[in-house]
Write an enzyme that holds these catalytic residues in place. Sequence first.
Site, short mmCIF file in Angstrom:
data_model
loop_
_atom_site.label_atom_id
_atom_site.label_comp_id
_atom_site.label_asym_id
_atom_site.label_seq_id
_atom_site.Cartn_x
_atom_site.Cartn_y
_atom_site.Cartn_z
CB SER A 1 -65.81 -48.02 -3.74
OG SER A 1 -64.61 -48.76 -3.74
NE ARG B 1 -60.56 -55.84 -8.12
CZ ARG B 1 -61.20 -54.76 -7.73
NH1 ARG B 1 -62.43 -54.53 -8.17
NH2 ARG B 1 -60.63 -53.88 -6.92
NE ARG C 1 -68.85 -57.47 -14.19
CZ ARG C 1 -69.27 -57.15 -12.97
NH1 ARG C 1 -68.61 -57.61 -11.92
NH2 ARG C 1 -70.32 -56.39 -12.80
NE ARG D 1 -65.61 -50.88 -13.99
CZ ARG D 1 -66.37 -51.59 -13.15
NH1 ARG D 1 -67.23 -50.98 -12.36
NH2 ARG D 1 -66.26 -52.91 -13.12
CD GLU E 1 -67.84 -49.73 -7.59
OE1 GLU E 1 -66.70 -49.77 -7.09
OE2 GLU E 1 -68.66 -50.67 -7.50
#
Length: 428
Positions: free
Chosen positions: A354, A264, A279, A391, A351
Amino acid sequence: MIDLRLLRDTPDAVRTSQTLRGDDPSLVDTALALDERRRAAQTDFERLRAEQKSLGKEVAQAKGEEKAALLARAKGLAEQVKALGADADAAAAELDAVLWRISNVVHDGVPAGGEDDYVVLKHVGTPRDLAAEYGPDFRVRDHLELGELLGAIDTERGAKVSGARFYYLTGIGARLELALLNAAMDRASAAGFTPMITPTLVKPEIMRGTGFLGAHADEIYRLEADDLYLVGTSEVALAGYHADEILDLQGGPVRYAGWSACYRREAGSYGKDTRGIIRVHQFHKVEMFVYASADESRAEHERLLALEEEMLGLVEVPYRVIDTAAGDLGSSAARKYDCEAWLPSQQRWLELTSTSDCTTFQARRLGVRERTATGETRAAATLNGTLGTTRWIVAILENHQQADGSVRVPEGLRPYLGGLDVLRPAGA
């Protein structure tokens, strides 16, 4: 892609969904007008085309002046047919372009608003009071400090070799990631998911079909020389796995668990989470992906959430579950639940997972259908959910830290680390 029949039958519901998302509701009216234009042009085209064929038979039987008159009429008719065909094609192309801009219709009850308008559904576990455990002078270490003490994370050399937001997982750090992802794969396999190692480069039509080339296109790495995209999740490759196929879902959903590297660009995140591995540009992830009948998607969504919570229980971190607001959903999702773990060093929620119910939106774009019991075909539903990712190391290190800089290994991960129960600082 939005279901055109749904758009025709319940335009107000689609307008409401667009408004809840913060998207443009006028696209609904534009699409309906183009659909009406396309259907009218198609009807006139077919009527004149039938007349053209009938006239052709008359021309074949006619003679003399009658034949000449019929030929002149046929020529004019051919020009009309050609023009109507072109108009129908143009309207269809314009309609298709507008339909691709309309996001999936959100489920009833999804909160309105943006990123901060989520609804907390529940809390599980209690964050540790580290000051009470180790004394008021205890200083909470963040995951990077702990990772460096353990010889597990090296961001300096990651930046030296690849630039900002890259890192090395070294020694026990590499083993911890493998333990976590292998545990996730075992859980997925036990739950009936087929393990998959997926491609991380995909064609534009697959990336576009999953909905990632819309508002979040700037997050994606593209290899221009090859016209391929690096995936940010194995969801993309798994969604494309059955593109243009008809599935037999009579026996229940088809479930996959994809393990892949993910990439990403983190565009727009300048200054956010620059320390450590929260991140980053590259990480690994195990992603659940399901093809189901449309009427089973909501129940399957709850099942994916339960599996995520089971995995979070395995690593023993306190977490909360949130119902994501409409404006913070990707274009493909009708509903999304996030699980967020407590981050002691920042006193906030982070987070970790999801799970999204994309209903038939992705499948319609990718041509994935199911055959019903009556033999008809219809678009399948697709769902996805994270079961483990790099993460998670952040939450594991911080929530299980001890006064001496060591980290307790959650019992569920110990079998994957050769029975190791404590990660100790390098050299200790």
